[in-house]
Design a protein around this motif. Structure first.
Motif, short mmCIF file in Angstrom:
data_model
loop_
_atom_site.label_atom_id
_atom_site.label_comp_id
_atom_site.label_asym_id
_atom_site.label_seq_id
_atom_site.Cartn_x
_atom_site.Cartn_y
_atom_site.Cartn_z
N SER A 38 -16.06 1.31 75.23
CA SER A 38 -14.86 2.07 74.87
C SER A 38 -13.62 1.26 75.21
O SER A 38 -13.49 0.74 76.31
CB SER A 38 -14.83 3.41 75.61
N ALA A 39 -12.71 1.17 74.25
CA ALA A 39 -11.43 0.49 74.45
C ALA A 39 -10.47 1.00 73.39
O ALA A 39 -10.20 0.31 72.39
CB ALA A 39 -11.58 -1.03 74.37
N PRO A 40 -9.93 2.22 73.54
CA PRO A 40 -9.11 2.83 72.50
C PRO A 40 -7.83 2.06 72.17
O PRO A 40 -7.25 2.24 71.11
CB PRO A 40 -8.79 4.21 73.06
N TRP A 41 -7.41 1.17 73.07
CA TRP A 41 -6.21 0.37 72.87
C TRP A 41 -6.49 -0.94 72.12
O TRP A 41 -5.58 -1.70 71.81
CB TRP A 41 -5.59 0.01 74.22
N SER A 42 -7.77 -1.21 71.85
CA SER A 42 -8.13 -2.49 71.23
C SER A 42 -7.70 -2.54 69.77
O SER A 42 -7.67 -1.53 69.06
CB SER A 42 -9.64 -2.72 71.32
N ALA A 43 -7.35 -3.74 69.30
CA ALA A 43 -6.90 -3.93 67.92
C ALA A 43 -7.57 -5.16 67.31
O ALA A 43 -7.60 -6.22 67.93
CB ALA A 43 -5.39 -4.08 67.86
N PHE A 57 -11.15 -10.64 59.26
CA PHE A 57 -10.86 -10.64 60.68
C PHE A 57 -10.41 -12.02 61.13
O PHE A 57 -11.03 -13.03 60.80
CB PHE A 57 -12.11 -10.23 61.47
N THR A 58 -9.32 -12.05 61.92
CA THR A 58 -8.80 -13.34 62.37
C THR A 58 -8.50 -13.39 63.85
O THR A 58 -8.62 -14.44 64.46
CB THR A 58 -7.53 -13.72 61.58
N CYS A 59 -8.08 -12.28 64.48
CA CYS A 59 -7.69 -12.31 65.88
C CYS A 59 -7.90 -10.95 66.54
O CYS A 59 -8.14 -9.95 65.86
CB CYS A 59 -6.20 -12.67 66.02
N SER A 60 -7.79 -10.95 67.85
CA SER A 60 -7.80 -9.71 68.62
C SER A 60 -6.37 -9.33 68.97
O SER A 60 -5.44 -10.12 68.79
CB SER A 60 -8.63 -9.90 69.90
N GLY A 61 -6.18 -8.14 69.50
CA GLY A 61 -4.86 -7.70 69.90
C GLY A 61 -4.95 -6.36 70.62
O GLY A 61 -6.05 -5.87 70.89
N THR A 62 -3.81 -5.78 70.93
CA THR A 62 -3.75 -4.48 71.57
C THR A 62 -2.70 -3.62 70.90
O THR A 62 -1.66 -4.12 70.47
CB THR A 62 -3.41 -4.59 73.07
N ILE A 63 -2.95 -2.33 70.83
CA ILE A 63 -1.93 -1.42 70.31
C ILE A 63 -1.13 -0.91 71.51
O ILE A 63 -1.68 -0.37 72.47
CB ILE A 63 -2.53 -0.28 69.47
N ILE A 64 0.17 -1.17 71.48
CA ILE A 64 1.02 -0.86 72.64
C ILE A 64 1.90 0.37 72.41
O ILE A 64 2.55 0.85 73.33
CB ILE A 64 1.89 -2.07 73.03
N VAL A 85 1.44 -3.36 67.42
CA VAL A 85 0.31 -4.13 67.95
C VAL A 85 0.83 -5.44 68.50
O VAL A 85 1.68 -6.10 67.88
CB VAL A 85 -0.75 -4.39 66.86
N LEU A 86 0.32 -5.82 69.68
CA LEU A 86 0.67 -7.09 70.32
C LEU A 86 -0.48 -8.06 70.12
O LEU A 86 -1.64 -7.74 70.41
CB LEU A 86 0.93 -6.86 71.80
N THR A 87 -0.17 -9.27 69.62
CA THR A 87 -1.18 -10.29 69.41
C THR A 87 -0.52 -11.66 69.61
O THR A 87 0.56 -11.75 70.21
CB THR A 87 -1.82 -10.15 68.01
N ALA A 88 -1.16 -12.73 69.12
CA ALA A 88 -0.60 -14.08 69.29
C ALA A 88 0.17 -14.52 68.05
O ALA A 88 -0.19 -14.18 66.92
CB ALA A 88 -1.72 -15.08 69.56
N ALA A 112 4.48 -4.71 63.28
CA ALA A 112 4.96 -3.36 62.98
C ALA A 112 4.02 -2.73 61.97
O ALA A 112 3.76 -3.30 60.90
CB ALA A 112 6.38 -3.41 62.43
N LEU A 113 3.50 -1.55 62.28
CA LEU A 113 2.51 -0.89 61.44
C LEU A 113 3.17 0.09 60.47
O LEU A 113 4.17 0.73 60.79
CB LEU A 113 1.48 -0.16 62.29
#
Length: 225
Positions: free
Chosen positions: A42-47, A55-62, A67-70, A108-109
């Motif tokens: 479980s990781a509800p903040w995962s993006a 699919f290219t990268c991981s990130g987090t929904i803040i 979403v924060l990523t690189a 920005a979503l």
């Protein structure tokens, strides 16, 4: 030598080897994945970050629309899936705009997402701290398929350095796993707060994560978070 950590496509093999003070590169040149560690239930903040539908990268929904990523994960056509540890699952949202500073990026979503958001740190972790990293990726250095489930590993902070674009970064070394080929943009946590964003790695033990604290005022000014 160090390697930037983004994945342009799941079948990509080529990576760009870079010197400690690299020039900007395109996402198609670069890759990362967690080797070792364990899977996450479980990781509800995962993006999951997608470029041109792949699919290219991981990130987090803040926040609901952020979403924060690189930065090196950015491409002209982007979307995300959030709130599910299974690759390809979760709530889908389009990306309407992107913002970057050092090797951090804010997406920005176009749709508000209601979930548990990743809390952000206002200070760097101390040297010697054991932190957790997260991302989707292969389970070995070559010859493996990407993990279909989010992975985590423990790393130890050894100092501070620069990220792929010259910003402050947290350097850490493997405890039970390390970042490599597929984790770009994924988070590093200390005491439950996100302290870093995956930027570069050496492919065997050391990884550098862009400092959230060093970019905290920029994140706040852009996203209000």
């Amino acid at each position: 030598m160090r390697t930037r950590l983004a994945l342009a496509t799941l079948g990509a093999a080529a990576v760009a080897v870079i010197a400690p003070a690299p020039a900007p590169a395109q996402a198609s040149e670069i890759t990362t994945y967690i080797i070792g560690g364990s899977t996450v239930s479980s990781a509800p903040w995962s993006a999951q970050v997608y470029a041109n539908g792949r699919f290219t990268c991981s990130g987090t929904i803040i926040a609901a629309r952020w979403v924060l990523t690189a930065r090196h994960c950015l491409s002209p056509s982007m979307s995300v899936r959030v709130g599910n540890v299974r690759l390809g699952s979760g709530t889908a949202a389009t990306v309407t705009n992107t913002y970057a500073q050092n090797d951090l990026a804010l997406l920005a979503l176009g749709t508000s997402i209601s979930t548990s958001y990743s809390p952000l740190a206002s200070s760097d972790p101390p040297v010697g701290a054991n932190n957790s990293i997260y991302g989707w990726g292969m389970t070995c250095y070559s010859g493996c398929s990407p993990s279909t489930q989010l992975k985590t590993a423990t790393v130890r902070v050894t100092g501070f350095t620069s990220d792929a674009y010259g910003g402050r970064a947290i350097r850490s070394t493997r405890v039970n796993g390390n970042a490599w080929k597929g984790d770009s943009g994924g988070p590093q946590y200390h005491n439950g707060l996100q302290v870093g964003v995956a930027s570069t790695a050496d492919g065997s033990a050391t990884q550098n994560y862009g400092s959230v604290a060093a970019n905290r005022s920029w994140i706040r000014s852009v996203s209000g978070v």
